[in-house]
Write a protein that holds these residues in place. Sequence first.
Motif, PDB file in Angstrom:
ATOM      1  N   TYR A 303       0.829  -1.203   0.000  1.00  0.00           N
ATOM      2  CA  TYR A 303       0.000   0.000   0.000  1.00  0.00           C
ATOM      3  C   TYR A 303       0.866   1.256   0.000  1.00  0.00           C
ATOM      4  O   TYR A 303       0.601   2.210  -0.734  1.00  0.00           O
ATOM      5  CB  TYR A 303      -0.919  -0.003   1.224  1.00  0.00           C
ATOM      6  N   GLN A 339      -4.951  -0.920  -2.935  1.00  0.00           N
ATOM      7  CA  GLN A 339      -5.865  -0.251  -2.016  1.00  0.00           C
ATOM      8  C   GLN A 339      -5.758   1.277  -2.097  1.00  0.00           C
ATOM      9  O   GLN A 339      -4.684   1.818  -2.370  1.00  0.00           O
ATOM     10  CB  GLN A 339      -5.585  -0.695  -0.573  1.00  0.00           C
ATOM     11  N   TRP A 368      -7.234   1.556   9.567  1.00  0.00           N
ATOM     12  CA  TRP A 368      -7.713   0.934   8.321  1.00  0.00           C
ATOM     13  C   TRP A 368      -6.752  -0.166   7.861  1.00  0.00           C
ATOM     14  O   TRP A 368      -7.177  -1.265   7.493  1.00  0.00           O
ATOM     15  CB  TRP A 368      -7.847   2.030   7.266  1.00  0.00           C
ATOM     16  N   PHE A 373      -7.647  -3.501   5.556  1.00  0.00           N
ATOM     17  CA  PHE A 373      -8.282  -2.638   4.560  1.00  0.00           C
ATOM     18  C   PHE A 373      -9.792  -2.903   4.459  1.00  0.00           C
ATOM     19  O   PHE A 373     -10.405  -2.620   3.423  1.00  0.00           O
ATOM     20  CB  PHE A 373      -7.637  -2.814   3.171  1.00  0.00           C
TER      21      PHE A 373
END
Length: 384
Positions: A303, A339, A368, A373
């Motif tokens: 990410y 993501q 998060w 996620f």
Amino acid sequence: MTRITARWIAEPAPQAVCAMLTEAGHQALFVGGCVRDALLNVPVGDIDIATDAHPEKVMALARDAGMKAVPTGIDHGTITVIASGQPFEITTFRRDVKTDGRRAVVAFAARMEDDALRRDFTMNALYARPDGTVLDPVGQGLADLAQRRFRFILDPAQRIREDYLRILRFFRFHAWYGDPDAGMETETLAAIAQEVEGIDSLSRERIGAEMRKLLSAHDPAQSVAVMAQCGALSLALPGADARGLGPLVHLEDRVAPDPIRRLAILGGEDPASALRLSKAEARQLALLRDAMASPAAPAELGYRHGAVLTRDILLLRAALFELPLDPEAMLAAEAGAAQVFPVRPADLMPALSGPQLGATLRRLEATWIASGFTLDRAALLNRA
């Protein structure tokens, strides 16, 4: 008689450049890397030509032939001639007059043999006529090339003292072209060990350029390991440790070589300064070194850094502990890279601003990520 049969030698542009010289009564000989690589059946990059014509004569002949001539290194006898859009470096035969380990004072020579004796390795002192006939003026180049054996011309210690960068060039060429099963020539290694301190006299820019080329080879692990044994690695890259490079190269498999990724596994006290890395290279190296030592999971790395950099980080982690690359970790990294954090600063304004806004966004992002996620925008805003 050995001949080059590669397609490039018969193409119109190199033949026209050679004809420009030979029709005026001068020699025109392909030399160095283009000859070596053609005989090894590897791609040829730059095409260099040696001649007995002096630089001013080369420029005049090029102009008369309708070619562009650029005095790129006229003080050293080199003119770049552009033919059909292709550059050719044409250098007058030279002989060394004086050397100090970093640079040489040269004089023009009339004979190929004198020019050959000032070069570094036997297989780099091969010449070829325009028809492809190969000339071996030092008498060992073809035999050494057949065995993929790198040796200095004549006295190895003397060749090294002429330019200490030749120590690093030896390891670079061995990594690219040497026979790893045959090892390295003992007389050469003894001379390197004797003269290795001369690396300290070189500029960091020259060292950095050579190390990048070395680490771009398919498998530089053997060369770097021997560099470490003879003391060359610690002088070129203080504090480096060669032990992780072999496992990393093994893990890279189908991944293209990357000198910065490999620098990360070598470590070192300050590689960015030691090798004069660019700002972009230094940033990449710092990111890799920090991330490979961090506790962040593959999904978070993906990410934050994207799939490609995260792949490099995971390769480095695996090499560090001599473990196989976990395919599940790569899948997690790729999933993380896809993501997008669902909360934007505007979602928290005007209730929050300034440092408080930034701190809350970082806290929600961490929450998060920790959820895998899974928390959506509404769930995150409820926790703001």
